[in-house]
Design an enzyme around this catalytic site. Structure first.
Site: not given
Ligand code: CMC
Length: 437
Positions: A371, A313
């Site tokens: 989720d 998240h």
């Molecule tokens: N699985 C594997 N690696 C992950 C995941 C994951 N679900 N989420 C983040 N990472 C890694 C990502 O690759 C990155 O690694 P590095 O620093 O080495 O490049 C690091 O963790 C930080 O990730 P980010 O993409 O920079 O983080 P963000 O804050 O931009 O993204 C997120 C947050 C929710 C979009 C992401 O965690 C994700 O894609 N999760 C899966 C989708 C999901 O479950 N979304 C629901 C969110 S909760 C419901 C809502 O409030 O809408």
């Protein structure tokens, strides 16, 4: 809008750019990080603030919802989400989000009556549905029908009239379940079921989705209570992508129905509200516990393009407090329905256990989010995966509306107009087509 604790011009933050130092006021909220007011940055330095994804940017001040991502804390108007989920109900939480305080008895009665009296849709709107293909995704239908509300309810689109704003807010909360249930009924080829005002919000939604005209339908109170809790868990979540979309759309003065349609469109994405659908699909794809290590490996491999859906998240760097309640609700629903040894629940619990012990997920502070367990729960209740994000939209409508109202009533409100770092071609002269190389 001012915060409860008075904003202060002291201390100041200093920034040196090109030999010039400027002072920027630091403003404090009631709790949480201070903000540096960079509003004069461009005027004084000629530079913009660059923050793709808004990871360090506060776009507004708000009194509605507070998240402490490190502590895994979520408060609505100061009340912890787990207390609201356990002790309150969805309509009471709606009142709280909209008005700032929990309702007393007469206030609750009035609000409940107002919502139940607005559940029906203009009959002409029902004909909209037949314009959609039978296999349309219900979120596509939601975007269209909610946007079309502004074509029917002209008496609540004047955003400068507080009375009309309140009517629009109540209409949206009341009609969203009807619109959602009709989208579902259309997709399965069943007749629309009209709302029943004698049922509470969640029980009424269940009957609109699952009743058919040819047989009596009794709402299971355990399932209705579970759904109500799921709605509470999704009701608001600070300045997330869809809420920011609603605020940005509303900042131009667009009517509330159009703004909420914009929020629904944003919510649909798999990184946001679409994640519950994606999480369930992922759990189904994994299928059995023995395949989990393969998927964990894939999630850690950046070249795979695969992420563990329902994990991680932007704000929570700890267990999502909503996920804890959702996990409990999931068990309650499966017990109530007599579903023993649900294979996807076993996969989910084992996946969570393994991921929480894995260095990659521990170091990056990736925990299950709301989720992760919601898909299993909603599927057990009987909703198909395409409806998951729709249910999220039904619940989040109150958050969008409360945030939209707060923005309109905020004296600091201006049209949202971000700037950019331009990296395209510099100025050049037009060359007629025949003279181009
Ligand atoms: N699985 C594997 N690696 C992950 C995941 C994951 N679900 N989420 C983040 N990472 C890694 C990502 O690759 C990155 O690694 P590095 O620093 O080495 O490049 C690091 O963790 C930080 O990730 P980010 O993409 O920079 O983080 P963000 O804050 O931009 O993204 C997120 C947050 C929710 C979009 C992401 O965690 C994700 O894609 N999760 C899966 C989708 C999901 O479950 N979304 C629901 C969110 S909760 C419901 C809502 O409030 O809408």
């Amino acid at each position: 809008m001012s915060s409860d604790k008075p904003s202060t011009a002291s201390p100041m933050a200093n920034l040196s750019v090109g030999g010039k130092t400027i002072d920027m006021p630091v403003r404090s909220g009631t709790v949480g990080p201070d903000v540096i007011d960079v509003g004069r940055l461009y005027k004084e330095t000629g530079c913009f603030n660059y923050d793709p994804g808004f990871t360090s940017t506060a776009n507004c001040s708000s009194k509605i919802t507070y998240i402490d991502g490190d502590a895994g804390m979520l408060l609505h108007r100061g009340y912890p989400i787990d207390q609201l989920a356990e002790q309150s109900n969805f309509l009471e939480v709606c009142f709280l989000l909209l008005n700032g305080e929990l309702p007393n008895e007469p206030e609750y009665e009035e609000f409940q009556l107002a919502i139940t009296r607005h559940t029906m849709l203009h009959e002409q709107m029902t004909r909209f549905y037949t314009g959609f293909r039978r296999d349309a995704h219900p979120m596509a239908v939601m975007c269209g029908v909610v946007g079309a509300l502004s074509a029917f309810y002209h008496d609540s689109t004047d955003i400068n009239d507080p009375e009309q704003r309140t009517i629009a807010a109540r209409r949206l909360i009341a009609k969203m379940p009807t619109i959602a249930a009709m989208a579902y009924k259309y997709s399965v080829g069943q007749p629309f079921i009209y709302p029943r005002n004698d049922l509470d919000f969640s029980a009424n939604f269940l009957q609109m989705c699952f009743a058919v005209p040819c047989a009596p339908y009794t709402v299971d109170p355990v399932i209705a209570r579970a759904l109500d809790r799921i709605f509470i868990l999704h009701a608001d979540h600070e300045q997330n992508a869809s809420t920011s979309t609603v605020r940005l759309a509303g900042s131009s003065g667009a009517n509330p129905f159009a703004c909420i349609a914009a929020g629904i469109a944003c919510l649909w994405g798999p990184a946001h509200g679409g994640a519950n659908e994606a999480a369930l699909n992922m759990l189904s794809e994994i299928g059995t516990v023995d395949r989990i290590p393969e998927y964990i490996k894939k999630a850690k491999d950046k070249t795979s393009g695969f992420r563990l859906m329902g994990f991680g998240h932007r704000v929570y760097k700890n267990y999502d407090p909503r996920a804890k309640v959702m996990q409990k609700t999931c068990h309650e629903v499966l017990d109530a329905l007599g579903i023993r040894n649900e294979p996807l629940l076993q996969v989910a619990m084992e996946l969570e256990r393994i991921a929480l012990e894995d260095d990659y997920f521990v170091e990056k502070k990736l925990y299950p989010n709301i989720d992760f367990y919601s898909g299993i729960t909603l599927r057990a209740i009987g909703f198909p995966v395409e409806m998951f994000t729709v249910l999220f939209a039904v619940a989040r409508t109150v958050g969008w509306v409360a945030q939209w109202k707060e923005m309109i009533e905020d004296p600091e409100q201006r049209i949202g107009r971000p700037r950019q770092l331009y990296i395209g071609a510099p100025v050049r002269d037009y060359v007629p087509r025949g003279q181009r190389g």
